[in-house]
Design a protein around this motif. Sequence first.
Motif, PDB file in Angstrom:
ATOM      1  N   ALA A   1      51.153 -13.487  28.753  1.00 56.62           N
ATOM      2  CA  ALA A   1      50.749 -12.223  29.359  1.00 56.62           C
ATOM      3  C   ALA A   1      50.737 -12.325  30.878  1.00 56.62           C
ATOM      4  O   ALA A   1      50.277 -13.325  31.442  1.00 56.62           O
TER       5      ALA A   1
ATOM      6  N   LEU B   1      52.915  -7.425  28.931  1.00 54.19           N
ATOM      7  CA  LEU B   1      51.672  -6.674  29.094  1.00 54.19           C
ATOM      8  C   LEU B   1      50.477  -7.291  28.388  1.00 54.19           C
ATOM      9  O   LEU B   1      49.333  -7.082  28.796  1.00 54.19           O
ATOM     10  N   LYS B   2      50.733  -8.040  27.325  1.00 50.38           N
ATOM     11  CA  LYS B   2      49.644  -8.683  26.585  1.00 50.38           C
ATOM     12  C   LYS B   2      50.190  -9.911  25.877  1.00 50.38           C
ATOM     13  O   LYS B   2      51.398 -10.132  25.850  1.00 50.38           O
TER      14      LYS B   2
ATOM     15  N   SER C   1      55.285  -6.970  24.105  1.00 51.82           N
ATOM     16  CA  SER C   1      55.095  -5.695  24.792  1.00 51.82           C
ATOM     17  C   SER C   1      55.463  -5.862  26.258  1.00 51.82           C
ATOM     18  O   SER C   1      54.874  -6.693  26.962  1.00 51.82           O
TER      19      SER C   1
END
Length: 291
Positions: free
Chosen positions: A79, A194-195, A233
């Motif tokens: 991330a 994003l994560k 993501s």
Amino acid sequence: MSMKFAALNFLLLLLHLLLRYADGRGDEQLENVLRLHSMDHDRRIEDDGGVEARVDSLSHMDHMDQSVMVFFTLKDLKAGNSMPIYFRKKDPSTSPRFLPRDEADAIAFSLAELPTLLRFFSFSQGSPQAKAMEATLRECEIPAIKGEVKFCATSIESMLDFTSSILGSNSDFKILATEHHTKSSIVFQNYTILKAPDEIPAPRMVACHTMPYPYAVLYCHSQETQNRVFKVSLGGENGDRVTAVAVCHMDTSQWKRDHVSFRVLGMEPGTPGICHFFPADNFVLVPDSNL
């Protein structure tokens, strides 16, 4: 495996991928499938991990085609990390359709039959379409590397049969494909993870890649060595949002030294954890333990 479920699941994927199954027959269908993506003058490379790439010159990173920028390492998969990524995008109206199995099986699929095939599809020798067909047939006939099983599926049914032979005839499976959540014409930009990526349990997997041909052909393959599958993501610098499928290969000892991923990453054969993203029209099939 529940073939009814598998077929339905795959048809739903085709809708998601905008690959439309041809319900028509005869002359009308042949007219619809005689579309072929033009090949440019770059060198097409099918890497042993299953990612298609085009390379102008790999002698220096500055001369590298953007479309090879899909490779990264397992340690990059965290991330907040950012990297340049190329996601090719296709106009769905140009996507070749799947033929029903009986029609696909009635057409020769062999490099030795290329002259006959060119006449059948009314393509001239040396045309972009002829070169694309030759490249696809040649790639499909190259022997698999050690520890790999490969197959070029010319119909949905043959793809399902190959998948069943790898994942088990009594097993259900799920299909993983990259999803673009925003519309954009930008194919190359910096993306940020994003994560924390979600790892998908995959004791066995089949990866399938679309190939240029007058009708839909899938290059599918599976490797005995360990692979790890992730859903990632991503947020693009221009606001794009993508949920991307990525595969990390934990054994690259059988890959050639001039493999495109080694040139992109500056690594050597045998390096573990070499990964790549899948474009939206390619996909991975894995056993579904939740069914």
